[in-house]
Design a protein around this motif. Structure first.
Motif, PDB file in Angstrom:
ATOM      1  N   PRO A  39       0.919  -1.303  -0.127  1.00 57.17           N
ATOM      2  CA  PRO A  39       0.246  -0.076  -0.016  1.00 57.17           C
ATOM      3  C   PRO A  39       0.782   1.218  -0.146  1.00 57.17           C
ATOM      4  N   THR A  40       0.159   2.323  -0.309  1.00 57.35           N
ATOM      5  CA  THR A  40       0.667   3.597   0.019  1.00 57.35           C
ATOM      6  C   THR A  40       0.781   3.840   1.509  1.00 57.35           C
ATOM      7  N   PHE A  41       1.478   5.179   1.701  1.00 60.42           N
ATOM      8  CA  PHE A  41       1.352   5.413   3.107  1.00 60.42           C
ATOM      9  C   PHE A  41      -0.167   5.850   3.690  1.00 60.42           C
ATOM     10  N   GLU A  42      -0.741   6.583   2.869  1.00 53.48           N
ATOM     11  CA  GLU A  42      -2.032   7.035   3.052  1.00 53.48           C
ATOM     12  C   GLU A  42      -3.021   5.831   3.231  1.00 53.48           C
ATOM     13  N   SER A  43      -2.940   4.842   2.288  1.00 53.38           N
ATOM     14  CA  SER A  43      -3.849   3.702   2.428  1.00 53.38           C
ATOM     15  C   SER A  43      -3.456   2.926   3.549  1.00 53.38           C
ATOM     16  N   TYR A  44      -2.205   2.877   4.009  1.00 57.27           N
ATOM     17  CA  TYR A  44      -1.786   2.225   5.254  1.00 57.27           C
ATOM     18  C   TYR A  44      -2.463   2.399   6.159  1.00 57.27           C
ATOM     19  N   LEU A  45      -2.389   3.864   6.455  1.00 52.89           N
ATOM     20  CA  LEU A  45      -2.946   4.586   7.569  1.00 52.89           C
ATOM     21  C   LEU A  45      -4.315   4.200   7.817  1.00 52.89           C
ATOM     22  N   ASP A  46      -4.994   4.043   6.607  1.00 55.19           N
ATOM     23  CA  ASP A  46      -6.453   3.880   6.352  1.00 55.19           C
ATOM     24  C   ASP A  46      -6.791   2.766   7.011  1.00 55.19           C
ATOM     25  N   SER A  47      -5.966   1.800   6.352  1.00 54.08           N
ATOM     26  CA  SER A  47      -6.304   0.122   6.536  1.00 54.08           C
ATOM     27  C   SER A  47      -6.108  -0.157   8.096  1.00 54.08           C
ATOM     28  N   TYR A  48      -4.986   0.767   8.865  1.00 57.09           N
ATOM     29  CA  TYR A  48      -4.704   0.169  10.184  1.00 57.09           C
ATOM     30  C   TYR A  48      -5.336   1.084  11.190  1.00 57.09           C
ATOM     31  N   ASN A  49      -6.299   2.161  10.602  1.00 56.18           N
ATOM     32  CA  ASN A  49      -6.518   3.184  11.406  1.00 56.18           C
ATOM     33  C   ASN A  49      -5.775   3.832  12.152  1.00 56.18           C
ATOM     34  N   LYS A  50      -4.963   4.446  11.523  1.00 52.86           N
ATOM     35  CA  LYS A  50      -3.778   5.266  12.488  1.00 52.86           C
ATOM     36  C   LYS A  50      -3.845   6.515  12.096  1.00 52.86           C
ATOM     37  N   LYS A  51      -3.970   7.547  12.903  1.00 51.89           N
ATOM     38  CA  LYS A  51      -3.811   9.047  12.685  1.00 51.89           C
ATOM     39  C   LYS A  51      -2.588   9.640  13.659  1.00 51.89           C
ATOM     40  N   TYR A  52      -1.808  10.487  12.937  1.00 53.32           N
ATOM     41  CA  TYR A  52      -1.039  11.163  13.441  1.00 53.32           C
ATOM     42  C   TYR A  52      -1.120  12.690  13.345  1.00 53.32           C
ATOM     43  N   VAL A  53      -1.232  13.512  14.656  1.00 48.96           N
ATOM     44  CA  VAL A  53      -1.356  14.645  14.572  1.00 48.96           C
ATOM     45  C   VAL A  53      -0.298  15.686  14.373  1.00 48.96           C
ATOM     46  N   VAL A  54       0.775  15.364  14.966  1.00 49.62           N
ATOM     47  CA  VAL A  54       2.096  16.262  14.889  1.00 49.62           C
ATOM     48  C   VAL A  54       2.692  16.194  13.879  1.00 49.62           C
ATOM     49  N   LYS A  55       2.938  17.178  12.978  1.00 47.50           N
ATOM     50  CA  LYS A  55       3.604  17.063  11.634  1.00 47.50           C
ATOM     51  C   LYS A  55       4.868  16.357  11.549  1.00 47.50           C
ATOM     52  N   TYR A  56       5.925  16.485  12.664  1.00 48.38           N
ATOM     53  CA  TYR A  56       7.181  15.815  12.526  1.00 48.38           C
ATOM     54  C   TYR A  56       6.982  14.465  12.680  1.00 48.38           C
ATOM     55  N   ARG A  57       5.809  14.106  13.339  1.00 48.72           N
ATOM     56  CA  ARG A  57       5.630  12.663  13.603  1.00 48.72           C
ATOM     57  C   ARG A  57       5.120  11.972  12.332  1.00 48.72           C
ATOM     58  N   ILE A  58       4.410  12.682  11.619  1.00 47.39           N
ATOM     59  CA  ILE A  58       3.853  12.222  10.313  1.00 47.39           C
ATOM     60  C   ILE A  58       5.067  11.921   9.427  1.00 47.39           C
ATOM     61  N   GLU A  59       5.841  12.999   9.298  1.00 49.40           N
ATOM     62  CA  GLU A  59       6.872  12.811   8.330  1.00 49.40           C
ATOM     63  C   GLU A  59       7.882  11.629   8.705  1.00 49.40           C
ATOM     64  N   ARG A  60       8.143  11.486  10.001  1.00 49.86           N
ATOM     65  CA  ARG A  60       8.848  10.362  10.393  1.00 49.86           C
ATOM     66  C   ARG A  60       8.429   9.113  10.346  1.00 49.86           C
ATOM     67  N   ARG A  61       7.182   8.871  10.585  1.00 49.06           N
ATOM     68  CA  ARG A  61       6.566   7.745  10.200  1.00 49.06           C
ATOM     69  C   ARG A  61       6.598   7.412   8.641  1.00 49.06           C
ATOM     70  N   LYS A  62       6.206   8.507   7.846  1.00 54.01           N
ATOM     71  CA  LYS A  62       6.159   8.320   6.469  1.00 54.01           C
ATOM     72  C   LYS A  62       7.624   7.892   5.754  1.00 54.01           C
ATOM     73  N   ASN A  63       8.484   8.750   6.407  1.00 52.73           N
ATOM     74  CA  ASN A  63       9.921   8.276   6.037  1.00 52.73           C
ATOM     75  C   ASN A  63      10.299   6.698   6.101  1.00 52.73           C
ATOM     76  N   ALA A  64       9.859   6.354   7.569  1.00 54.26           N
ATOM     77  CA  ALA A  64      10.123   4.996   7.940  1.00 54.26           C
ATOM     78  C   ALA A  64       9.150   3.933   7.127  1.00 54.26           C
ATOM     79  N   PHE A  65       8.004   4.220   6.966  1.00 52.55           N
ATOM     80  CA  PHE A  65       7.327   3.403   6.083  1.00 52.55           C
ATOM     81  C   PHE A  65       7.864   3.033   4.720  1.00 52.55           C
TER      82      PHE A  65
END
Length: 251
Positions: A39-65
């Protein structure tokens, strides 16, 4: 196929798992996504019902993914070319880098125990020649489903419970899972700390004192500390002393 040394080390692990802070995560089965359908990062978040609020955390998780997906694709290409024996896929932990995964999921808890003396060390080296290079429990009929300890630091309980279940397979020739929850709830009397972590040594000490363990179906896992049950019928008054002696040299 898993090297025997890796099995012994895995059995010896005790850990603390922290809760996932500043984010919303709904538990889902962590069955990997099929290879070739990552999946893409966006579809991955949707599939696992994950939601990150803070911008730096979104970027870190996206880079890791994205880094993990590249590693999965590289590995699966090797699999298709016959260079590997297994495939990889995306699961619940795919947006964690190694540092964050270890911080949240593999925090060890030390125990006080004596150092290994030279005679035991020599005995271990001498016995190594009789060990197989690898061992696949599936070939022996020990096949189980996926499990998830959730946000409870209970890997010590899973380690010991599955070690006992492996002995039951060997002795009774059937898969009979035993209760991890009993170990989480009750081994605090031996020094463990419930969902805050524990160790193999303390868990074995508890089992040695109580004389047995219940079936998982009778005392199921909840992912949290539940009310201590003082009176129950033990399903397997297993020979804990023998089990403990078989692993005491690796702890």
């Amino acid at each position: 196929m898993v090297p025997v040394v890796a099995i012994l080390l895995a059995v010896g692990l005790g850990c603390v798992v922290s809760t996932l802070g500043a984010e919303n995560v709904t538990e889902k089965a962590s069955t990997p996504e099929p290879s070739g359908n990552l999946p893409t990062f966006e579809s991955y978040l949707d599939s696992y019902n994950k939601k990150y609020v803070v911008k730096y955390r979104i970027e870190r998780r996206k880079n890791a993914f994205e880094k993990n997906v590249r590693a999965i694709e590289t590995h699966n290409k090797d699999f298709q070319e016959g260079k590997s024996q297994f495939q990889m896929g995306v699961n619940l932990f795919a947006d964690l880098d190694n540092e964050l995964y270890k911080k949240q999921m593999v925090r060890m808890r030390d125990t006080n125990h004596r150092k290994m003396d030279i005679e035991i060390a020599d005995e271990m080296v001498g016995a190594a020649g009789g060990m197989p290079a690898s061992l696949d429990w599936r070939d022996k009929g020990f096949k189980t489903g996926l499990v998830n300890q959730k946000t409870c630091g209970s890997c010590y309980a899973f380690s010991v419970a599955y070690a006992i279940s492996g002995q039951i397979v060997q002795r009774l020739n059937r898969v009979e899972l035993v209760s991890q929850q009993q170990l989480v709830d009750c081994s605090t009397v031996a020094g463990n700390q419930g969902c805050a972590g524990g160790s193999l040594r303390y868990t074995l000490k508890y089992l040695e004192s109580c004389g047995g363990i219940m079936r998982e179906s009778d005392y199921p896992y909840t992912g949290a500390v539940s009310v201590l049950i003082n009176h129950f019928q033990l399903s397997f008054p297993v020979e804990i002393a023998n089990l403990r002696s078989s692993v005491q040299k690796v702890i």
